[in-house]
Enzyme design. Structure first.
Site, PDB file in Angstrom:
ATOM      1  N   VAL A   8       0.869  -1.176   0.000  1.00 16.17           N
ATOM      2  CA  VAL A   8       0.000   0.000   0.000  1.00 16.17           C
ATOM      3  C   VAL A   8       0.902   1.221   0.000  1.00 16.17           C
ATOM      4  O   VAL A   8       2.045   1.164   0.440  1.00 16.17           O
ATOM      5  CB  VAL A   8      -0.979   0.017   1.200  1.00 16.17           C
ATOM      6  CG1 VAL A   8      -2.018  -1.081   1.058  1.00 16.17           C
ATOM      7  CG2 VAL A   8      -0.253  -0.107   2.511  1.00 16.17           C
ATOM      8  N   SER A   9       0.362   2.338  -0.487  1.00 14.00           N
ATOM      9  CA  SER A   9       1.190   3.531  -0.661  1.00 14.00           C
ATOM     10  C   SER A   9       1.447   4.305   0.616  1.00 14.00           C
ATOM     11  O   SER A   9       2.471   4.949   0.754  1.00 14.00           O
ATOM     12  CB  SER A   9       0.551   4.460  -1.692  1.00 14.00           C
ATOM     13  OG  SER A   9       0.506   3.807  -2.938  1.00 14.00           O
ATOM     14  N   THR A  10       0.512   4.290   1.546  1.00 12.46           N
ATOM     15  CA  THR A  10       0.688   5.078   2.765  1.00 12.46           C
ATOM     16  C   THR A  10       0.304   4.261   3.987  1.00 12.46           C
ATOM     17  O   THR A  10      -0.359   3.231   3.880  1.00 12.46           O
ATOM     18  CB  THR A  10      -0.197   6.344   2.749  1.00 12.46           C
ATOM     19  OG1 THR A  10      -1.564   5.942   2.795  1.00 12.46           O
ATOM     20  CG2 THR A  10       0.043   7.197   1.523  1.00 12.46           C
ATOM     21  N   GLN A  13      -3.458   3.522   4.458  1.00 10.15           N
ATOM     22  CA  GLN A  13      -4.157   2.500   3.688  1.00 10.15           C
ATOM     23  C   GLN A  13      -4.008   1.143   4.368  1.00 10.15           C
ATOM     24  O   GLN A  13      -3.035   0.877   5.059  1.00 10.15           O
ATOM     25  CB  GLN A  13      -3.607   2.452   2.264  1.00 10.15           C
ATOM     26  CG  GLN A  13      -3.898   3.728   1.495  1.00 10.15           C
ATOM     27  CD  GLN A  13      -3.270   3.703   0.115  1.00 10.15           C
ATOM     28  OE1 GLN A  13      -2.268   3.053  -0.110  1.00 10.15           O
ATOM     29  NE2 GLN A  13      -3.871   4.438  -0.820  1.00 10.15           N
TER      30      GLN A  13
END
Length: 181
Positions: A8-10, A13
């Site tokens: 996941v990007s962050t 998330q």
């Protein structure tokens, strides 16, 4: 061994959807990462690559979870192939264990890269349109034009240090130096 990779990007998330899908597929081990796709540093992906052996299968939920670009995706899948490791992407239903699976991989990777390029293009167009309407992005200046004049006058007087000027305006010394240049 069937090895999963979830990203996941962050930190905001949640990778639970990906992890559930990977475990349902039969992944015995899942490497989980919380890092932007644009980041070149992906320690969990490096650990996955170090741990894979000939005959293993690497599984991702979607192609964009694995690679930063089409070039990156293809390089990773080629590395897997060199080491005798199969690759599976669940959402796109890609399995590189067959020639048709490899072809589909390259087609989907191209489409994913195209989609990413379109998003970047639309974002740039939106920013240009906003600027044309007078909106300026980025952070607001820490000092007003009046404050900058005052800071320059105080610095020119040589009676007050830069640290004191910064403290007076409640900003860092670096900020004061930026406005003095």
């Amino acid at each position: 061994m069937i090895i999963g990779y979830a990203r996941v990007s962050t930190n905001d998330q949640n990778p639970a959807l990906q992890i559930d899908a990977l475990k349902q597929f039969g992944c015995e081990r899942v490497f989980e990462e919380k890092v932007s796709a644009t980041s070149k540093v992906r320690p969990q992906l490096d650990r996955l690559v170090d741990s894979m052996r000939e005959g293993d299968k690497v599984v991702v939920w979607r192609l964009d979870r694995l690679g930063r670009s089409i070039k990156d995706l293809i390089a990773l899948v080629e590395l897997f192939k060199e080491r005798g490791v199969q690759f599976v992407s669940l959402t796109e239903n890609i399995d590189t264990s067959s020639p048709s699976g490899e072809l589909i991989f390259h087609i989907f990777a191209s489409v994913a890269q195209f989609e990413r390029s379109l998003i970047i293009e639309r974002t740039k167009s939106g920013l240009t349109a906003a600027r044309a309407r007078g909106r300026v992005g980025g952070r607001k200046p820490l000092l007003s034009k009046e404050d900058v004049k005052k800071a320059k006058a105080l610095a020119a007087s040589n009676e007050i240090s830069i640290s004191e000027i910064a403290e007076h305006f409640n900003v860092s010394r670096t900020t004061i130096y930026k406005y003095l240049d």
